[in-house]
Each structure stands twice: as structure tokens, then as C-alpha cells.
Design a protein around this motif. Structure first.
Motif, short mmCIF file in Angstrom:
data_model
loop_
_atom_site.label_atom_id
_atom_site.label_comp_id
_atom_site.label_asym_id
_atom_site.label_seq_id
_atom_site.Cartn_x
_atom_site.Cartn_y
_atom_site.Cartn_z
N MET A 1 0.97 -1.10 0.02
CA MET A 1 0.07 0.00 -0.12
C MET A 1 0.92 1.17 -0.04
O MET A 1 2.05 1.05 0.62
N PRO A 2 0.47 2.39 -0.61
CA PRO A 2 1.57 3.64 -0.63
C PRO A 2 1.22 4.30 0.30
O PRO A 2 0.33 4.11 1.34
N VAL A 3 1.96 5.42 0.62
CA VAL A 3 2.03 6.30 1.66
C VAL A 3 1.13 7.70 1.26
O VAL A 3 1.21 7.96 0.10
N ILE A 4 -0.01 7.82 2.14
CA ILE A 4 -0.51 9.00 1.83
C ILE A 4 0.07 10.43 2.40
O ILE A 4 0.48 10.54 3.46
N GLU A 5 0.01 11.36 1.53
CA GLU A 5 0.65 12.74 2.04
C GLU A 5 -0.39 13.91 1.21
O GLU A 5 -1.53 13.61 0.50
N ASN A 6 -0.13 15.12 1.79
CA ASN A 6 -1.22 16.25 1.39
C ASN A 6 -0.33 16.94 0.47
O ASN A 6 0.84 17.30 0.97
N ASN A 7 -0.68 17.35 -0.66
CA ASN A 7 -0.04 18.21 -1.57
C ASN A 7 0.00 19.73 -1.39
O ASN A 7 -0.95 20.10 -0.28
N VAL A 8 0.34 20.53 -2.12
CA VAL A 8 0.32 21.95 -1.90
C VAL A 8 -1.14 22.47 -1.62
O VAL A 8 -1.49 23.64 -0.94
N ASP A 9 -2.07 21.81 -2.28
CA ASP A 9 -3.42 22.06 -2.32
C ASP A 9 -4.26 21.34 -1.03
O ASP A 9 -5.54 21.58 -1.20
N GLU A 11 -4.59 18.36 -0.78
CA GLU A 11 -5.24 17.08 -1.43
C GLU A 11 -4.50 15.95 -0.96
O GLU A 11 -3.28 16.08 -1.15
N GLU A 12 -5.12 14.66 -0.52
CA GLU A 12 -4.44 13.65 -0.38
C GLU A 12 -3.65 12.91 -1.82
O GLU A 12 -4.61 13.02 -2.81
N VAL A 13 -2.61 12.51 -1.70
CA VAL A 13 -1.85 12.08 -2.68
C VAL A 13 -1.25 10.85 -2.31
O VAL A 13 -0.95 10.71 -1.12
N PHE A 14 -0.93 9.76 -3.32
CA PHE A 14 -0.35 8.56 -2.84
C PHE A 14 1.06 8.69 -3.40
O PHE A 14 1.45 8.83 -4.66
N VAL A 15 1.87 8.19 -2.56
CA VAL A 15 3.50 8.24 -2.79
C VAL A 15 3.98 6.69 -2.75
O VAL A 15 3.58 6.03 -1.78
N PRO A 16 4.60 6.12 -3.70
CA PRO A 16 5.02 4.64 -3.72
C PRO A 16 5.95 4.45 -2.54
O PRO A 16 6.73 5.21 -1.95
N ARG A 17 5.94 2.93 -2.26
CA ARG A 17 6.78 2.72 -1.27
C ARG A 17 8.00 1.63 -2.01
O ARG A 17 7.40 0.83 -2.85
N LEU A 18 9.20 1.87 -1.49
CA LEU A 18 10.13 0.74 -1.87
C LEU A 18 10.48 -0.17 -0.98
O LEU A 18 10.86 0.36 0.44
N ILE A 19 10.29 -1.36 -0.80
CA ILE A 19 10.25 -2.33 0.40
C ILE A 19 11.48 -3.32 -0.12
O ILE A 19 11.40 -3.93 -1.24
N ILE A 20 12.50 -3.18 0.53
CA ILE A 20 13.61 -4.13 0.18
C ILE A 20 13.71 -5.19 1.45
O ILE A 20 13.87 -4.93 2.66
N LEU A 21 13.55 -6.34 0.97
CA LEU A 21 13.85 -7.73 1.73
C LEU A 21 15.25 -8.36 1.68
O LEU A 21 15.64 -8.62 0.50
N ARG A 22 15.79 -8.52 2.83
CA ARG A 22 17.38 -9.11 2.66
C ARG A 22 17.35 -10.36 3.92
O ARG A 22 16.54 -10.16 4.91
N GLY A 23 18.36 -11.18 3.54
CA GLY A 23 18.54 -12.10 4.59
C GLY A 23 19.08 -13.35 4.16
O GLY A 23 19.10 -13.43 2.59
N SER A 24 19.29 -14.32 4.74
CA SER A 24 19.73 -15.51 4.36
C SER A 24 18.86 -16.28 3.13
O SER A 24 17.88 -16.39 3.37
N LEU A 81 9.04 3.20 -9.71
CA LEU A 81 8.94 4.04 -8.78
C LEU A 81 8.28 5.42 -9.40
O LEU A 81 7.55 5.78 -8.91
N ALA A 82 9.14 5.75 -10.38
CA ALA A 82 8.66 6.96 -11.13
C ALA A 82 7.51 6.85 -11.64
O ALA A 82 6.84 8.00 -11.84
N GLU A 83 6.73 5.76 -12.02
CA GLU A 83 5.50 5.60 -12.58
C GLU A 83 4.37 5.30 -11.38
O GLU A 83 3.28 5.25 -11.64
N GLY A 84 4.96 5.50 -9.97
CA GLY A 84 4.02 5.36 -9.16
C GLY A 84 3.70 4.22 -8.58
O GLY A 84 2.73 3.95 -7.88
N PHE A 85 4.55 3.25 -8.73
CA PHE A 85 4.48 1.66 -8.53
C PHE A 85 4.98 1.52 -7.13
O PHE A 85 6.11 1.89 -6.69
N ASP A 86 4.39 0.73 -6.13
CA ASP A 86 4.95 0.20 -5.10
C ASP A 86 5.92 -0.70 -5.58
O ASP A 86 5.68 -1.76 -6.33
N VAL A 87 7.05 -0.80 -4.90
CA VAL A 87 8.19 -1.93 -5.46
C VAL A 87 8.72 -2.69 -4.31
O VAL A 87 9.10 -2.21 -3.20
#
Length: 218
Positions: A1-9, A11-24, A81-87
Motif C-alpha cells: 500500500m502506498p503512503v498518503i501525503e497532502n500536496n500544496v492544495d 489534497e491527499e496524494v499517494f506516494v509509492p513505497r520501496l520495500i527491500i527484503l534481505r536475509g539468508s 517508482l517513477a511511474e507510481g508503483f509500489d516496489v
């Protein structure tokens, strides 16, 4: 799910998340990554496996092949990410420099103008559980790993656990893959634009959090 922010007006906008999983290897990164994407109700989402990117290079395994796979994974993540995708990116990342390079490449590919939120998770489990899971892969081409090699990689990755200041450590031993995915999706702390200077609380869509947390277990 994306993060919600308020823009200059305001208004709620969606910002993508980059989730990195690491481990053995064998800790469940691939399975958990798939669960994250399944539970994430975002319309735009993608999963990038660094291992899969390396398989596109038909040369024999080498450090150069690994570095190129990591580089291409970062470039692909940046584009999404530039296209608004959660990655979601999953990889061992036993070398912390490789992890930092991914983040740097993503930011530099857009002249530091790319806006997203970063979360890094170290998936942990006792070596006995990791070995047992690896043995269950026996017969699956490309997935089963020699136990001796697995133990060596486990030790190598474990040394780096806790050395990354901007990652969350999750003990997956008592959790199912879906439960781990829920914990990751509902995590409301992240770093702005991938820079680990300020961990902040972020606003996630309440409906999406409820959906993730109420999903029936396997």
C-alpha cells in the motif's frame, strides 16, 4: 500500500513505497515477497527478484554477473517508482555496499528528484529452520542449495544483521509467510526518498491496513 501525503492544495496524494527484503537464502524472502504483493491492494505494484535478474545474464556465475544483476534491479525499480508503483526487491544483500548502491542508483537515476518511501527489512530465523526449509526444496531446480554452502552464507549474512541503521529486523520463526507480510505492509515508519537520515511516521490507507491485517491465515 502506498503512503498518503497532502500536496500544496492540501489534497491527499499517494506516494509509492520501496520495500527491500534481505536475509539468508532459505529464510523465505521470495515467498514473503509474493505474499506482500498479494496483500497489497495498490493498483500499481511490482516484485523484483535480483536472483531472477541475474538469470537473464547467461554467463556463468561471477561477481561481475552479480553486480550487473543488482544494477539492473535498481534501474528497473527506479523506473517503476517513477511511474507510481509500489516496489518490492528481494535479495540476500550480504554485502551492505550492494544495498547502499541500489539505493544510490535509484536516487541518482532521476537526479535525486524521485519521491518515494524506503523500508528495509532483515528477515531472520534460526539456522535449523532455514536448513529445514531449504531441504524441503529438494528436487526443485535452481532452488535447493548445498547445506554446507547454505550454512556459510547464513553466517556471512548474519554478521551484517544490525549493522544497517535503517533496517527493521523481523524474526520469521514464529510467523507464517502471510503474517510476516502483514507486519511489513502495516509498518508505518519509513525513510523519505531512500535517505536514512530521518525515520518518520507515515500515513498508510486505513482500509488497506485493515485488509492486510484481517486476511485469513493460510
Amino acid at each position: 500500500m502506498p503512503v498518503i501525503e497532502n500536496n500544496v492544495d492540501n489534497e491527499e496524494v499517494f506516494v509509492p513505497r520501496l520495500i527491500i527484503l534481505r536475509g539468508s537464502p532459505g529464510v523465505g524472502k521470495s515467498t514473503i515477497s509474493s505474499k506482500i504483493c498479494a496483500l497489497n491492494s495498490a493498483k500499481k505494484k511490482t516484485l523484483i527478484s535480483v536472483d531472477a535478474m541475474q538469470h537473464l545474464d547467461l554467463r556463468t556465475p561471477s561477481k561481475n554477473k552479480e553486480k550487473l544483476g543488482i544494477k539492473h534491479s535498481a534501474m528497473l525499480a527506479s523506473s517503476f517508482l517513477a511511474e507510481g508503483f509500489d516496489v518490492v526487491i528481494d535479495y540476500v544483500f550480504d554485502d551492505i555496499n550492494d544495498l547502499n548502491n541500489v539505493i544510490d542508483l535509484i536516487n541518482n537515476s532521476h537526479n535525486n528528484s524521485l519521491h518515494y518511501y524506503l523500508q528495509v527489512f532483515f528477515l531472520d530465523a534460526p539456522i535449523e529452520k532455514v536448513v529445514k526449509r531449504n531441504q524441503s526444496r529438494s528436487g526443485k531446480r535452481g532452488e535447493y542449495m548445498n547445506t554446507s554452502l547454505l550454512r556459510k552464507l547464513y553466517e556471512r549474512v548474519s554478521i551484517s544483521k544490525g549493522t544497517v541503521p535503517y533496517e527493521f529486523i523481523i524474526n520469521t520463526a514464529p510467523l507464517s509467510a502471510k503474517q510476516t507480510a502483514r507486519a511489513i505492509l502495516s509498518c508505518s515508519q519509513a525513510y523519505v526518498n531512500g535517505y536514512a537520515s530521518e525515520l518518520i511516521d507515515v500515513k498508510l490507507p486505513e482500509a488497506d491496513i485493515k485488509r492486510a491485517l484481517e486476511e485469513e491465515t493460510d
